[in-house]
Design an enzyme around this catalytic site. Structure first.
Site, PDB file in Angstrom:
ATOM      1  N   ASP A   1      -2.945   1.017 -45.173  1.00  0.00           N
ATOM      2  CA  ASP A   1      -1.862   1.520 -44.312  1.00  0.00           C
ATOM      3  C   ASP A   1      -0.764   2.103 -45.179  1.00  0.00           C
ATOM      4  OD1 ASP A   1      -0.241   2.045 -42.144  1.00  0.00           O
ATOM      5  OD2 ASP A   1       0.390  -0.020 -41.864  1.00  0.00           O
TER       6      ASP A   1
ATOM      7  N   GLU B   1       6.613   7.097 -41.768  1.00  0.00           N
ATOM      8  CA  GLU B   1       5.976   6.734 -40.496  1.00  0.00           C
ATOM      9  C   GLU B   1       6.417   5.347 -40.062  1.00  0.00           C
ATOM     10  OE1 GLU B   1       3.022   4.874 -37.811  1.00  0.00           O
ATOM     11  OE2 GLU B   1       3.529   4.249 -39.831  1.00  0.00           O
ATOM     12  N   GLU B   2       6.563   4.439 -41.042  1.00  0.00           N
ATOM     13  CA  GLU B   2       6.718   3.023 -40.702  1.00  0.00           C
ATOM     14  C   GLU B   2       8.032   2.691 -40.010  1.00  0.00           C
ATOM     15  OE1 GLU B   2       4.405   1.145 -40.529  1.00  0.00           O
ATOM     16  OE2 GLU B   2       2.964   1.352 -42.141  1.00  0.00           O
TER      17      GLU B   2
ATOM     18  N   HIS C   1       0.056   8.830 -43.476  1.00  0.00           N
ATOM     19  CA  HIS C   1       1.445   8.675 -43.929  1.00  0.00           C
ATOM     20  C   HIS C   1       1.475   8.019 -45.300  1.00  0.00           C
ATOM     21  CE1 HIS C   1       1.901   4.321 -43.078  1.00  0.00           C
ATOM     22  NE2 HIS C   1       1.138   4.541 -42.037  1.00  0.00           N
TER      23      HIS C   1
ATOM     24  N   HIS D   1       0.624  -4.595 -42.552  1.00  0.00           N
ATOM     25  CA  HIS D   1       2.019  -4.917 -42.893  1.00  0.00           C
ATOM     26  C   HIS D   1       2.150  -6.249 -43.627  1.00  0.00           C
ATOM     27  CE1 HIS D   1       3.549  -2.207 -39.322  1.00  0.00           C
ATOM     28  NE2 HIS D   1       2.758  -1.569 -40.164  1.00  0.00           N
TER      29      HIS D   1
ATOM     30  N   ASP E   1      -4.816   6.760 -39.586  1.00  0.00           N
ATOM     31  CA  ASP E   1      -3.843   5.688 -39.843  1.00  0.00           C
ATOM     32  C   ASP E   1      -4.308   4.370 -39.224  1.00  0.00           C
ATOM     33  OD1 ASP E   1      -1.586   4.307 -40.636  1.00  0.00           O
ATOM     34  OD2 ASP E   1      -0.357   5.011 -38.960  1.00  0.00           O
TER      35      ASP E   1
END
Lengths: 445, 445
Positions: free
Chosen positions: A285, A319-320, A273, A414, A345
């Protein structure tokens, strides 16, 4: 490395002849191609720099942001310049804006608390929210202390076990706290290690309960709050969040492919993603997953390989915090037959193999093909449901795989620390090889 | 553990009889005492909680701060309540205030840069300082690019090798940059690992050069700046620092001791520094060292041991940005004869031994005594000049030792991540035992 491949071919041959007629046959058949792909992956010095360049110019690619949009345009240009016919799949994506935010300990002394609002949270209504805190260690613990939560900020001090388990507090904590009258929810960041590092991530509200602001604080501060509460201290916190929801914004998946020579309507899709949270650089990520899929496809093309089925690379968007890219992809490709969806991912660290939903003969085929990954120590197949972006395909019955790697993924997940320096060129090259092999063998079934 | 001690006693006995008349004798003589001290250290469940309590209530104990002053008062009360006669040694300490500060990337896009002003830096004169940056990788590199530094912010992108080597850029970087006309200096944080973690620390100016603001940025951002510069990009940064120097403030060392029965004027002093930077909790740097020395002395007292020489515990003040505590201690104890200065300021992680300036018969004596630390794997003596706080004693000819530990000290050093959770109760207990043993054997020479 050639010696390893020779050994592999011999092993595959031995397996074939000693145990069953088919075992090892797939690996054996594709060994010459694998050797060439491996050589290309190893020789490619542009892989890590490409990832770093992308991340440096386009960090914080949150859905709805100008940065995400510009990053897609840049990728389209680069792919076009590389000779690909670039297609895009338009989708509308949620558009949450963090806004200015902060948290501060007010008593027994003043201290700024590193924090990140959770994606999807409401704000504090344009003014600081000040309240005493109540630290709890689980949903059960909150139920027991329910009467103390009213008017307070609930702090979820839940140690990291697995992401799947612990993320429940990030995702559902706010509504569970609101159920008992809490005015805000602060979750201990979901990760096994911290250097005063807040981790953002998605959350959702139960619509039947009041929507209260939700943010992540650090492991250190959650432990501090716990210790102070255990000593009988009443801590007080000020929370400021100016998060807002804006209108859905246009975004798009990006697709390039090598058309199948025999069954062009049958597709192996692989990718990652392209969106990220609005912190750090979104390197592991999931720029890394995207770039690795890109180079895997490029190496297949550069070798002049002509797959039976179409091999497609996709950069999924959103995606997130919405999965609109993955959902849109499945909808917009309904006319095709997908034979496999492959996602990376989990961070392009040291690859150890793949997880897969494949069963029966396909699983046997993949187990055999995975022998080609022995030279990089990535032959292990485990059960799994694939990545998030391939889940809409999987729901329609398409078998899926996800690259499995060994690295400190949840340290950086994140956070502002998800930056290019956390990825290693050699490990990324091995991930590229793993993706290329699996895409290739799936296309050649 | 008793078995280990028996083995140790046998080994010491064997060494004594097989190699020389004296080797192993010291360890053998003190084995019964060591066993009892070890048992007390292992049974003490109050060690880690005491450290955490101190840090939680009194983090950010920078010289000149109310927090440092209040922490000293709290310690005096706790020590008095424990039955010690508490002495204090007044000293005046430098009084640098960080003030509000920030750094922001202005071009090619806006992004807040995690930063910490360096202790002792001037501010930006009440207004933001905006300038293009020049990334350099060494003092030599700056000399070569000197003409480009004028009017710019110099970024020192120097990878961590050893603290001793790399800290030169934090300490002297500003004046070296000013020599070439730079308007500010940003040093890559001095540490081997980062999660977007700035490290503060002391710096000094060369008085013959303009004083320019100096701050630390993160490893991630220094690498980002380097990559962007290597791509030909000109980055621009806004720096705001409201750091100020105020008048020197009163502070004090805190001392408790067990008077020597035979030679009370001969002193073994052990301790750590009680001040910290104005970030994090100052747990490993150096509340841990202080608390461990405290408990070491307490265990000696609780066993009813009567040392020949005085064993003193000292919490030195102002180690971080002035060493006034260490200097004041040496001055105010000139009437005494110090036989050893022992400091723990390298983090109370897994102890591996001590570094020491001791030579000749004293070194032999200590090597022998260090056999008592075999049960915790801490028998290694290496050459060293002791901790900073004992350096004024060492300059006067007093032999010194410093506890050596194995842990990620420089990950957390001078950062917000230096918090109680980074320390382990068992490792702290072992450090306590190591300090107690060395203080005891030095007093009994």
């Amino acid at each position: 490395m050639k010696t390893l491949f020779r050994l592999l071919a011999l092993t595959a041959f031995a397996v074939l002849h000693c145990t069953s007629l088919s075992a090892g046959e797939v690996a054996q058949r594709h060994t010459p191609t694998a050797q060439k792909l491996k050589a290309l992956c190893d020789a490619d010095t542009t892989l890590w720099p490409l990832m770093a360049e992308f991340c440096d110019y386009f960090p914080r690619r949150l859905s709805g942001s100008t940065m995400l949009d510009e990053s897609l345009t840049w990728l389209e240009r680069r792919l076009t310049a590389e000779g690909w016919t670039v297609k895009s799949q338009p989708v509308m994506v949620p558009n949450w804006k963090r806004g200015q935010e902060s948290a501060r300990l007010l008593a027994p002394y003043h201290r700024n608390l590193p924090m990140l609002g959770l994606g999807g949270s409401v704000g504090t209504g344009g003014k600081p929210l000040r309240a005493d805190i109540l630290v709890v260690t689980s949903f059960d613990d909150l139920r027991k202390r329910g009467s103390q939560a009213k008017g307070r900020i609930v702090v979820w001090n839940v140690p990291f076990t697995t992401y799947g388990q612990t993320v429940a507090y990030r995702y559902n904590g706010a509504s569970e706290a609101a159920r008992y009258g809490a005015v805000a929810s602060l979750v201990r960041s979901v990760g096994p290690f911290s250097m005063q590092t807040p981790h953002t991530g998605g959350m959702a509200y139960n619509d039947s309960l009041p929507k209260i602001p939700a943010a992540a604080i650090t492991m250190e501060d959650a432990l501090f709050f716990q210790r102070m509460q255990d000593r009988g201290e009443q801590l007080s916190v000020e929370l400021v969040m100016n998060a807002t929801w804006e209108q859905d914004a246009p975004s798009r998946n990006i697709i390039v492919e090598i058309p199948g020579t025999e069954l062009p309507n049958e597709v192996v899709v692989m990718g990652g993603h392209i969106d990220s949270w609005d912190v750090g650089f979104g390197a592991m990520d999931d720029a890394g997953g995207c770039i690795v899929a890109w180079r895997a496809l490029r190496h297949i093309r550069d070798l002049g390989l002509k797959p039976k089925r179409t091999i497609r690379m996709c950069f999924w968007t959103n995606e997130e915090n919405g999965l609109r890219g993955g959902v849109g992809y499945a909808r917009q490709t309904e006319q095709e037959r997908h034979v496999m969806g492959i996602e990376s991912d989990g961070g392009v660290f040291k690859p150890t193999g793949f997880s897969t939903s494949a069963k029966g003969p396909l699983r046997t085929y993949l187990e055999d093909a995975a022998l080609l990954l022995a030279p990089i120590g990535a032959s292990t197949l485990t059960d799994g449901e694939g990545g998030a972006d391939t889940s809409p395909l999987h729901e329609k019955g398409v078998p899926v795989m996800e690259l499995v790697t060994d690295g400190p993924y949840f340290w950086y997940h994140h956070t502002d620390a998800d930056s290019p320096d956390k990825l290693d060129p050699k490990q990324m090259a091995d991930c590229t090889y793993a993706m290329a092999i699996m895409a290739w063998v799936c296309a050649q079934q």
